[in-house]
Design a protein around this motif. Structure first.
Motif, PDB file in Angstrom:
ATOM      1  N   VAL A 103       0.816  -1.215   0.000  1.00  0.00           N
ATOM      2  CA  VAL A 103       0.000   0.000   0.000  1.00  0.00           C
ATOM      3  C   VAL A 103       0.849   1.263   0.000  1.00  0.00           C
ATOM      4  O   VAL A 103       0.430   2.284  -0.567  1.00  0.00           O
ATOM      5  CB  VAL A 103      -0.969  -0.004   1.207  1.00  0.00           C
ATOM      6  CG1 VAL A 103      -0.255   0.389   2.500  1.00  0.00           C
ATOM      7  CG2 VAL A 103      -2.148   0.929   0.951  1.00  0.00           C
ATOM      8  N   ILE A 104       2.026   1.242   0.616  1.00  0.00           N
ATOM      9  CA  ILE A 104       2.828   2.468   0.711  1.00  0.00           C
ATOM     10  C   ILE A 104       3.244   2.982  -0.671  1.00  0.00           C
ATOM     11  O   ILE A 104       2.996   4.153  -0.993  1.00  0.00           O
ATOM     12  CB  ILE A 104       4.049   2.258   1.629  1.00  0.00           C
ATOM     13  CG1 ILE A 104       3.584   2.161   3.081  1.00  0.00           C
ATOM     14  CG2 ILE A 104       5.055   3.394   1.481  1.00  0.00           C
ATOM     15  CD1 ILE A 104       4.691   1.917   4.074  1.00  0.00           C
ATOM     16  N   PRO A 105       3.886   2.178  -1.525  1.00  0.00           N
ATOM     17  CA  PRO A 105       4.242   2.731  -2.845  1.00  0.00           C
ATOM     18  C   PRO A 105       3.035   3.096  -3.690  1.00  0.00           C
ATOM     19  O   PRO A 105       3.068   4.097  -4.426  1.00  0.00           O
ATOM     20  CB  PRO A 105       5.060   1.605  -3.487  1.00  0.00           C
ATOM     21  CG  PRO A 105       4.699   0.374  -2.747  1.00  0.00           C
ATOM     22  CD  PRO A 105       4.374   0.801  -1.366  1.00  0.00           C
ATOM     23  N   LEU A 106       1.955   2.319  -3.584  1.00  0.00           N
ATOM     24  CA  LEU A 106       0.768   2.610  -4.391  1.00  0.00           C
ATOM     25  C   LEU A 106       0.094   3.903  -3.926  1.00  0.00           C
ATOM     26  O   LEU A 106      -0.219   4.776  -4.747  1.00  0.00           O
ATOM     27  CB  LEU A 106      -0.224   1.441  -4.295  1.00  0.00           C
ATOM     28  CG  LEU A 106      -1.519   1.591  -5.102  1.00  0.00           C
ATOM     29  CD1 LEU A 106      -1.206   1.713  -6.590  1.00  0.00           C
ATOM     30  CD2 LEU A 106      -2.442   0.400  -4.854  1.00  0.00           C
ATOM     31  N   GLN A 107      -0.090   4.050  -2.639  1.00  0.00           N
ATOM     32  CA  GLN A 107      -0.782   5.239  -2.121  1.00  0.00           C
ATOM     33  C   GLN A 107       0.071   6.492  -2.260  1.00  0.00           C
ATOM     34  O   GLN A 107      -0.423   7.540  -2.707  1.00  0.00           O
ATOM     35  CB  GLN A 107      -1.140   5.014  -0.650  1.00  0.00           C
ATOM     36  CG  GLN A 107      -1.958   6.132  -0.031  1.00  0.00           C
ATOM     37  CD  GLN A 107      -2.496   5.749   1.330  1.00  0.00           C
ATOM     38  OE1 GLN A 107      -2.753   4.585   1.595  1.00  0.00           O
ATOM     39  NE2 GLN A 107      -2.679   6.731   2.202  1.00  0.00           N
ATOM     40  N   VAL A 108       1.345   6.396  -1.914  1.00  0.00           N
ATOM     41  CA  VAL A 108       2.229   7.558  -2.021  1.00  0.00           C
ATOM     42  C   VAL A 108       2.437   7.938  -3.483  1.00  0.00           C
ATOM     43  O   VAL A 108       2.440   9.122  -3.837  1.00  0.00           O
ATOM     44  CB  VAL A 108       3.571   7.282  -1.320  1.00  0.00           C
ATOM     45  CG1 VAL A 108       4.552   8.424  -1.548  1.00  0.00           C
ATOM     46  CG2 VAL A 108       3.355   7.076   0.175  1.00  0.00           C
ATOM     47  N   GLY A 109       2.599   6.943  -4.355  1.00  0.00           N
ATOM     48  CA  GLY A 109       2.769   7.223  -5.776  1.00  0.00           C
ATOM     49  C   GLY A 109       1.540   7.870  -6.378  1.00  0.00           C
ATOM     50  O   GLY A 109       1.646   8.835  -7.160  1.00  0.00           O
ATOM     51  N   ALA A 110       0.353   7.373  -6.016  1.00  0.00           N
ATOM     52  CA  ALA A 110      -0.881   7.989  -6.514  1.00  0.00           C
ATOM     53  C   ALA A 110      -1.032   9.422  -5.998  1.00  0.00           C
ATOM     54  O   ALA A 110      -1.432  10.320  -6.746  1.00  0.00           O
ATOM     55  CB  ALA A 110      -2.079   7.146  -6.089  1.00  0.00           C
ATOM     56  N   ALA A 111      -0.691   9.633  -4.729  1.00  0.00           N
ATOM     57  CA  ALA A 111      -0.797  10.986  -4.162  1.00  0.00           C
ATOM     58  C   ALA A 111       0.152  11.950  -4.858  1.00  0.00           C
ATOM     59  O   ALA A 111      -0.224  13.091  -5.171  1.00  0.00           O
ATOM     60  CB  ALA A 111      -0.493  10.935  -2.665  1.00  0.00           C
ATOM     61  N   LEU A 112       1.368  11.506  -5.127  1.00  0.00           N
ATOM     62  CA  LEU A 112       2.332  12.371  -5.809  1.00  0.00           C
ATOM     63  C   LEU A 112       1.884  12.669  -7.236  1.00  0.00           C
ATOM     64  O   LEU A 112       1.997  13.807  -7.710  1.00  0.00           O
ATOM     65  CB  LEU A 112       3.714  11.715  -5.807  1.00  0.00           C
ATOM     66  CG  LEU A 112       4.839  12.496  -6.497  1.00  0.00           C
ATOM     67  CD1 LEU A 112       5.008  13.874  -5.863  1.00  0.00           C
ATOM     68  CD2 LEU A 112       6.146  11.719  -6.442  1.00  0.00           C
ATOM     69  N   GLY A 113       1.364  11.663  -7.930  1.00  0.00           N
ATOM     70  CA  GLY A 113       0.886  11.882  -9.292  1.00  0.00           C
ATOM     71  C   GLY A 113      -0.267  12.867  -9.342  1.00  0.00           C
ATOM     72  O   GLY A 113      -0.300  13.768 -10.201  1.00  0.00           O
ATOM     73  N   LEU A 114      -1.218  12.731  -8.415  1.00  0.00           N
ATOM     74  CA  LEU A 114      -2.343  13.673  -8.375  1.00  0.00           C
ATOM     75  C   LEU A 114      -1.869  15.081  -8.032  1.00  0.00           C
ATOM     76  O   LEU A 114      -2.368  16.067  -8.585  1.00  0.00           O
ATOM     77  CB  LEU A 114      -3.373  13.203  -7.346  1.00  0.00           C
ATOM     78  CG  LEU A 114      -4.112  11.895  -7.674  1.00  0.00           C
ATOM     79  CD1 LEU A 114      -4.994  11.475  -6.498  1.00  0.00           C
ATOM     80  CD2 LEU A 114      -4.951  12.048  -8.931  1.00  0.00           C
ATOM     81  N   ALA A 115      -0.903  15.182  -7.115  1.00  0.00           N
ATOM     82  CA  ALA A 115      -0.382  16.498  -6.748  1.00  0.00           C
ATOM     83  C   ALA A 115       0.311  17.163  -7.927  1.00  0.00           C
ATOM     84  O   ALA A 115       0.175  18.376  -8.138  1.00  0.00           O
ATOM     85  CB  ALA A 115       0.576  16.364  -5.572  1.00  0.00           C
ATOM     86  N   LEU A 116       1.047  16.393  -8.712  1.00  0.00           N
ATOM     87  CA  LEU A 116       1.717  16.955  -9.886  1.00  0.00           C
ATOM     88  C   LEU A 116       0.702  17.448 -10.922  1.00  0.00           C
ATOM     89  O   LEU A 116       0.902  18.487 -11.569  1.00  0.00           O
ATOM     90  CB  LEU A 116       2.638  15.911 -10.514  1.00  0.00           C
ATOM     91  CG  LEU A 116       3.890  15.543  -9.704  1.00  0.00           C
ATOM     92  CD1 LEU A 116       4.595  14.347 -10.321  1.00  0.00           C
ATOM     93  CD2 LEU A 116       4.846  16.734  -9.612  1.00  0.00           C
TER      94      LEU A 116
END
Length: 314
Positions: A103-116
């Protein structure tokens, strides 16, 4: 000491002493006011955290059964020895670690992508911020029930969409192989909005002059992201990683509502096993030993992580 010197010292003493009294009185009043405001919080903290934690440590060395509280006995390390022979506990520990790792790479990666995506000036940014953040403020029970309907093997919307495109219907939560990963996706979808806002704040604090200078030097977007954005987002990323890690270890509601720990204990987590052992089976002593051991593991992981981060910063 001469008579004149003694009188001078005496006059200084008598001059300073009232001020000292005033300062002490003021300091005492400030302390009273401070402890008056802190008192209710300290009382609640003691009642619901400190005292239960001490009692849990004590109960972990007993055979305390909730229906016979007066018959509890001290059993030493027997509860901890039984833990390492308990297949359900070992399975729940593996499931928890598997969930954390996924969950950590998936959730953090999705959050970073949405923020960008939201970092660029667009007219609909406010709408998308609200849309992405709305799952965070919703009840986890409501979200879990909603996803139960979406993931229904027979009538769920997701399987209907898959069959429409010629893909066979998936069991999702009813499959021992897919259940934990399905909960990973649901949890990442629910929590990514919070990390997205933190990442977005970090991105907006990066000076635009840095990107302009890099662009003038001929650095493309990918290189700017790797060599400028990620390094400057490091403090924000560390905070998000730590909070996501702690939240992932506390996984409880989703497996409780969506799968009840099944199928075949494939979604049984340590926190859910503590709840089930302590409140359903009423084995308070055994549940306390699980909580103590699991808390120790999380503490060791946190200490190791802090040391690694500190060494990296040095």
């Amino acid at each position: 000491m001469s008579k004149i010197g003694w009188k001078e010292n005496r006059s200084i003493y008598t001059f300073l002493r009232p001020e000292e009294r005033i300062n002490n009185k003021t300091r005492w009043k400030e302390n009273v006011v401070a402890y008056t405001f802190l008192g209710p919080a300290l009382l609640l903290l003691s009642m619901f955290f400190v005292i239960p934690s001490i009692m849990s440590v004590y109960y972990s060395f007993t055979d305390y059964y909730l229906l016979t509280p007066n018959m509890r006995k001290f059993v030493g390390l027997n509860n901890f020895i039984n833990l390492f022979q308990d297949p359900i506990f070992l399975k729940s520990l593996v499931n928890t670690l598997e969930f954390v790792v996924c969950v950590i790479p998936l959730q953090v990666g999705a959050a970073l992508g949405l923020a960008l995506l939201l970092n660029k000036q667009r007219k609909a940014n406010t709408f998308f911020k609200v849309a992405y953040f709305s799952p965070v403020v919703m009840s986890l029970v409501v979200i879990s029930v909603l996803w139960l309907y979406l993931l229904n093997p027979n009538e769920g919307i997701i399987n209907n969409v898959l069959t429409y495109f010629g893909i066979s219907a998936q069991p999702f939560l009813t499959s021992p192989k897919q259940a934990i990963f399905t909960i990973v996706v649901v949890s990442a979808w629910q929590g990514a909005g919070f990390q997205m806002l933190i990442f977005l704040a970090g991105l907006q604090n990066i000076p635009g002059d840095v990107y302009e200078a890099a662009q003038l030097d001929g650095i493309n977007k990918w290189q700017r992201f790797i060599y400028i954005t990620l390094p400057l987002l490091k403090p924000t990323s560390i905070f998000i990683f730590i909070t996501t890690l702690i939240g992932a270890f506390k996984l409880l509601v989703q497996p409780m509502v969506m799968t009840q720990g099944g199928p075949v204990n494939s979604t049984m987590t340590v926190v859910y096993y503590i709840y089930q052992t302590g409140f359903t089976d009423r084995m308070v002593g055994y549940a306390s030993s699980i909580a103590l051991l699991f808390g120790t593991i999380i503490g060791l992981v946190t200490i190791t992580q802090r040391k690694l981060v500190k060494e990296d910063e040095d």
